[in-house]
Design a protein around this motif. Structure first.
Motif, PDB file in Angstrom:
ATOM      1  N   SER A  72      -0.664  -5.689  19.767  1.00 20.36           N
ATOM      2  CA  SER A  72      -0.558  -4.459  18.984  1.00 20.36           C
ATOM      3  C   SER A  72      -0.084  -3.333  19.884  1.00 20.36           C
ATOM      4  CB  SER A  72      -1.910  -4.115  18.348  1.00 20.36           C
ATOM      5  OG  SER A  72      -1.826  -2.931  17.595  1.00 20.36           O
ATOM      6  N   ASN A 117       2.333  -6.348  16.317  1.00 18.38           N
ATOM      7  CA  ASN A 117       2.054  -5.384  15.257  1.00 18.38           C
ATOM      8  C   ASN A 117       2.226  -3.963  15.793  1.00 18.38           C
ATOM      9  OD1 ASN A 117       1.229  -4.223  12.868  1.00 18.38           O
ATOM     10  ND2 ASN A 117      -0.952  -4.351  13.389  1.00 18.38           N
ATOM     11  N   THR A 128       1.574  -0.276  15.063  1.00 13.44           N
ATOM     12  CA  THR A 128       0.772   0.601  14.205  1.00 13.44           C
ATOM     13  C   THR A 128       1.561   1.859  13.846  1.00 13.44           C
ATOM     14  OG1 THR A 128      -0.232   1.629  16.156  1.00 13.44           O
ATOM     15  CG2 THR A 128      -1.360  -0.273  15.218  1.00 13.44           C
ATOM     16  N   ASP A 129       1.223   2.451  12.730  1.00 13.24           N
ATOM     17  CA  ASP A 129       1.849   3.680  12.214  1.00 13.24           C
ATOM     18  C   ASP A 129       3.311   3.469  11.827  1.00 13.24           C
ATOM     19  OD1 ASP A 129      -0.576   4.909  12.749  1.00 13.24           O
ATOM     20  OD2 ASP A 129       0.075   5.593  14.741  1.00 13.24           O
TER      21      ASP A 129
END
Length: 342
Positions: free
Chosen positions: A95, A120, A122-123
């Motif tokens: 992430s 992944n 984020t945001d």
């Protein structure tokens, strides 16, 4: 002096104490921790002038994690300056914060990295697959991704050309390409295939058995001679070798050695003709000046006979032009006499 010129030595000063820098192949590389990913991108854009975003991707490093790489460029003063920012996320929790707020062009690159490596971001406003179909399972650029097509269909290198398909016959160990597991461990035939047959082991040599005698040198030269074992008690005879020359380089070759002294009562060897004493400056023998003929006598040397079939001995023009006959001159005496008579 631009702040970019202080790198990579001042990487810890510019990007933080945990940052490390290196330079190779005209590309400046800076590694930063995951917590400094977004601040490092802002420093590259605002302080280093790297306003051009080129690409973002990842590399699967076994035992280390996914190395995320962002390549940005500075174009100030018409000079190209490259910067490669990198950070590493673990395989267990891949992430990373999204870089869209700093570089808007990173949106599609993060979507591709997400579907190919499973990282992944984020945001991210729309983190969906970009290239693969909807029902595709897995991340194909990971090192542990299984190539299902190779499991369903035999690898071309599993069988030699012309080799018959006999499952019971012993065969060599099959080589599997990277990413292809054993078909008996993964795939539609999992647990249904019998174990691969092994080659029979070679029987060990019995105790006390002696190997067959080796062929001696005589047998090697004569194929019809029987093989005989050498006698261990007999001393080994060294083969006779010709004597090596003991003449050194300074003594010259054998042809330059002085003639041996003659022994009384023995016939003397024929004398050798004297060696030529002409030097390179004198030219060859064919260029020597011919001797003058003896006084009072003619040169009696005969010319070499010429061959009749050699055309260069009788050179003729290719086209012979006819010679013009001389015109007859008028008789001046007759004209004078006639005029005088008139």
């Amino acid at each position: 002096m631009n702040l970019y010129d202080t790198l990579p030595d001042a990487a810890a000063t510019v990007f933080g104490a945990e940052a490390t820098g290196s330079s190779a192949y005209d590309v400046l590389t800076v590694d930063v921790p995951v917590g400094s990913w977004i601040p490092s991108l802002e420093i590259a854009r605002d302080k280093l002038g790297c306003t051009y975003f080129d690409w973002l991707s990842a590399v699967d490093e076994p035992g280390t994690g996914f190395r995320i790489c962002a390549h940005v460029v500075s174009l100030e003063n018409h000079r190209v300056r490259r910067l490669l920012l990198r950070t590493t996320v673990p395989h267990s929790a891949p992430s990373l914060p999204s870089a869209i707020a700093v570089y808007a062009g990173a949106e599609w690159h993060e979507r591709e990295t997400f579907e190919m490596f499973g990282v992944n971001f984020t945001d991210h406003p729309h983190l969906v697959p970009l290239l693969l179909p909807e029902n595709f399972e897995g991340h194909p650029l990971r090192k542990d991704f299984v190539l299902a097509a190779r499991v369903a269909k035999a690898w071309p290198g599993a069988k030699e050309p012309g080799e018959t398909h006999d499952p019971d016959a012993p065969k060599r160990r099959q080589m599997l390409p990277p990413g292809v597991p054993d078909p008996n461990d993964w795939g539609p035939l999992k647990g249904q295939l019998p174990p691969a047959p092994t080659r029979p082991t070679r029987a060990p040599r019995r105790d006390g058995a002696t190997p067959p005698p080796r062929r001696t040198r005589a047998a090697a030269t004569d194929p019809t001679a029987p093989a005989t074992a050498p006698d261990p008690g007999a001393p080994a005879e060294a083969p006779s070798r010709p004597l090596r020359r003991t003449r050194s380089v300074t003594e010259g070759s054998a042809s330059q050695a002085p003639a041996p002294e003659s022994v009384p009562g023995e016939a003397e060897p024929p004398a050798r003709p004297p060696r030529r004493t002409r030097s390179a400056s004198d030219g060859s023998a064919s260029q020597a000046t011919p001797p003058e003929p003896p006084p009072g006598g003619a040169d009696r040397r005969r010319a070499a006979p010429r061959s009749a079939d050699a055309p260069w001995h009788h050179a003729k023009p290719a086209f012979e032009e006819p010679t013009a006959e001389p015109k007859a001159k008028p008789d001046t005496d007759t004209d004078t006499e006639n005029g005088g008579d008139a």
